[in-house]
Design a protein around this motif. Sequence first.
Motif, short mmCIF file in Angstrom:
data_model
loop_
_atom_site.label_atom_id
_atom_site.label_comp_id
_atom_site.label_asym_id
_atom_site.label_seq_id
_atom_site.Cartn_x
_atom_site.Cartn_y
_atom_site.Cartn_z
N ILE A 1 -34.14 33.58 -15.56
CA ILE A 1 -35.27 33.15 -14.73
C ILE A 1 -35.15 31.66 -14.48
CG2 ILE A 1 -37.78 32.98 -14.57
CD1 ILE A 1 -36.77 35.84 -14.53
N GLN A 2 -35.30 31.26 -13.22
CA GLN A 2 -35.27 29.84 -12.86
C GLN A 2 -36.51 29.52 -12.04
OE1 GLN A 2 -31.60 29.14 -10.78
NE2 GLN A 2 -30.44 28.95 -12.67
N SER A 3 -36.97 28.29 -12.17
CA SER A 3 -38.09 27.81 -11.37
C SER A 3 -37.57 26.95 -10.23
CB SER A 3 -39.05 26.98 -12.23
OG SER A 3 -39.63 27.77 -13.22
N VAL A 4 -38.24 27.02 -9.09
CA VAL A 4 -37.85 26.26 -7.92
C VAL A 4 -39.09 25.56 -7.38
CG1 VAL A 4 -36.93 26.41 -5.57
CG2 VAL A 4 -36.04 27.91 -7.35
N ASN A 5 -38.94 24.30 -7.02
CA ASN A 5 -40.04 23.54 -6.44
C ASN A 5 -39.75 23.35 -4.95
OD1 ASN A 5 -42.05 21.79 -5.78
ND2 ASN A 5 -41.36 20.12 -7.06
N ASP B 1 -47.46 27.61 5.86
CA ASP B 1 -46.43 28.57 5.44
C ASP B 1 -46.66 29.13 4.04
OD1 ASP B 1 -45.13 28.20 7.85
OD2 ASP B 1 -43.69 26.75 7.05
N ILE B 2 -47.65 28.63 3.33
CA ILE B 2 -47.87 29.05 1.94
C ILE B 2 -48.18 30.53 1.84
CG2 ILE B 2 -49.33 28.75 -0.11
CD1 ILE B 2 -47.35 26.46 0.33
N GLN B 3 -49.03 31.04 2.69
CA GLN B 3 -49.40 32.46 2.63
C GLN B 3 -48.18 33.34 2.87
OE1 GLN B 3 -52.24 33.61 1.48
NE2 GLN B 3 -51.35 35.66 1.59
N PHE B 4 -47.34 32.98 3.84
CA PHE B 4 -46.12 33.74 4.09
C PHE B 4 -45.23 33.75 2.86
CE2 PHE B 4 -41.59 33.52 5.21
CZ PHE B 4 -41.41 34.81 5.69
N LEU B 5 -45.06 32.61 2.21
CA LEU B 5 -44.22 32.52 1.02
C LEU B 5 -44.78 33.39 -0.10
CD1 LEU B 5 -41.78 31.32 -0.43
CD2 LEU B 5 -43.29 29.48 -1.20
N LYS B 6 -46.10 33.37 -0.28
CA LYS B 6 -46.72 34.21 -1.31
C LYS B 6 -46.49 35.69 -1.03
CE LYS B 6 -50.33 31.07 -2.89
NZ LYS B 6 -51.78 30.85 -3.00
N MET C 1 -40.86 40.66 -3.15
CA MET C 1 -39.60 40.56 -3.89
C MET C 1 -39.81 40.72 -5.39
SD MET C 1 -37.22 40.19 -1.65
CE MET C 1 -35.86 39.71 -2.68
N GLY C 2 -41.07 40.77 -5.83
CA GLY C 2 -41.36 40.88 -7.25
C GLY C 2 -41.30 39.55 -7.99
N TRP C 3 -41.40 38.46 -7.24
CA TRP C 3 -41.36 37.12 -7.82
C TRP C 3 -42.77 36.66 -8.12
CZ3 TRP C 3 -38.27 34.96 -3.09
CH2 TRP C 3 -36.99 35.51 -3.08
N LYS C 4 -42.88 35.59 -8.87
CA LYS C 4 -44.17 34.96 -9.11
C LYS C 4 -44.22 33.65 -8.34
CE LYS C 4 -44.83 36.82 -13.71
NZ LYS C 4 -45.04 36.53 -15.12
N ALA C 5 -45.28 33.44 -7.57
CA ALA C 5 -45.44 32.22 -6.78
C ALA C 5 -46.73 31.54 -7.20
CB ALA C 5 -45.44 32.53 -5.29
N ASN C 6 -46.64 30.27 -7.53
CA ASN C 6 -47.81 29.47 -7.88
C ASN C 6 -47.90 28.28 -6.95
OD1 ASN C 6 -48.41 31.07 -10.17
ND2 ASN C 6 -46.84 29.99 -11.31
N THR C 7 -49.09 27.93 -6.56
CA THR C 7 -49.30 26.75 -5.73
C THR C 7 -49.76 25.61 -6.63
OG1 THR C 7 -49.96 28.15 -3.90
CG2 THR C 7 -50.54 25.84 -3.74
N VAL C 8 -49.11 24.46 -6.49
CA VAL C 8 -49.45 23.29 -7.29
C VAL C 8 -49.79 22.16 -6.34
CG1 VAL C 8 -48.58 21.63 -8.98
CG2 VAL C 8 -47.89 24.02 -9.12
N ASN C 9 -50.89 21.49 -6.59
CA ASN C 9 -51.27 20.33 -5.78
C ASN C 9 -50.34 19.18 -6.15
OD1 ASN C 9 -52.41 18.14 -4.55
ND2 ASN C 9 -54.50 18.67 -5.09
N SER C 10 -49.53 18.72 -5.22
CA SER C 10 -48.53 17.70 -5.51
C SER C 10 -49.15 16.37 -5.90
CB SER C 10 -47.58 17.50 -4.33
OG SER C 10 -48.30 17.09 -3.19
N GLU C 11 -50.37 16.10 -5.48
CA GLU C 11 -51.03 14.83 -5.85
C GLU C 11 -51.37 14.79 -7.33
OE1 GLU C 11 -51.44 12.03 -4.02
OE2 GLU C 11 -50.21 13.12 -2.59
#
Length: 70
Positions: A5-9, A16-21, A27-37
């Motif tokens: 398992i690898q994490s990607v930032n 585009d966030i909703q499309f990525l989620k 694909m069976g992946w886990k997607a988390n949204t992080v506030n970059s600030e």
Amino acid sequence: MDVTIQSVNLQLPSSDIQFLKELANRMGWKANTVNSETSKTELDKAILDVKKGNVKNFDTLEEMMNYLEA
């Protein structure tokens, strides 16, 4: 099957966030949204300090150590 398992930032437009989620879900992946600030690393903060001019210069190591101990 052994899976590594690898994490990607990724930095994406918010539109585009909703499309990525949805893609991650299919694909069976886990997607988390992080506030970059709020997730700046200490290095990011230090770079911003330098850009803003928030740095101190010392002529000797002793001067720096005296400043840090104060």
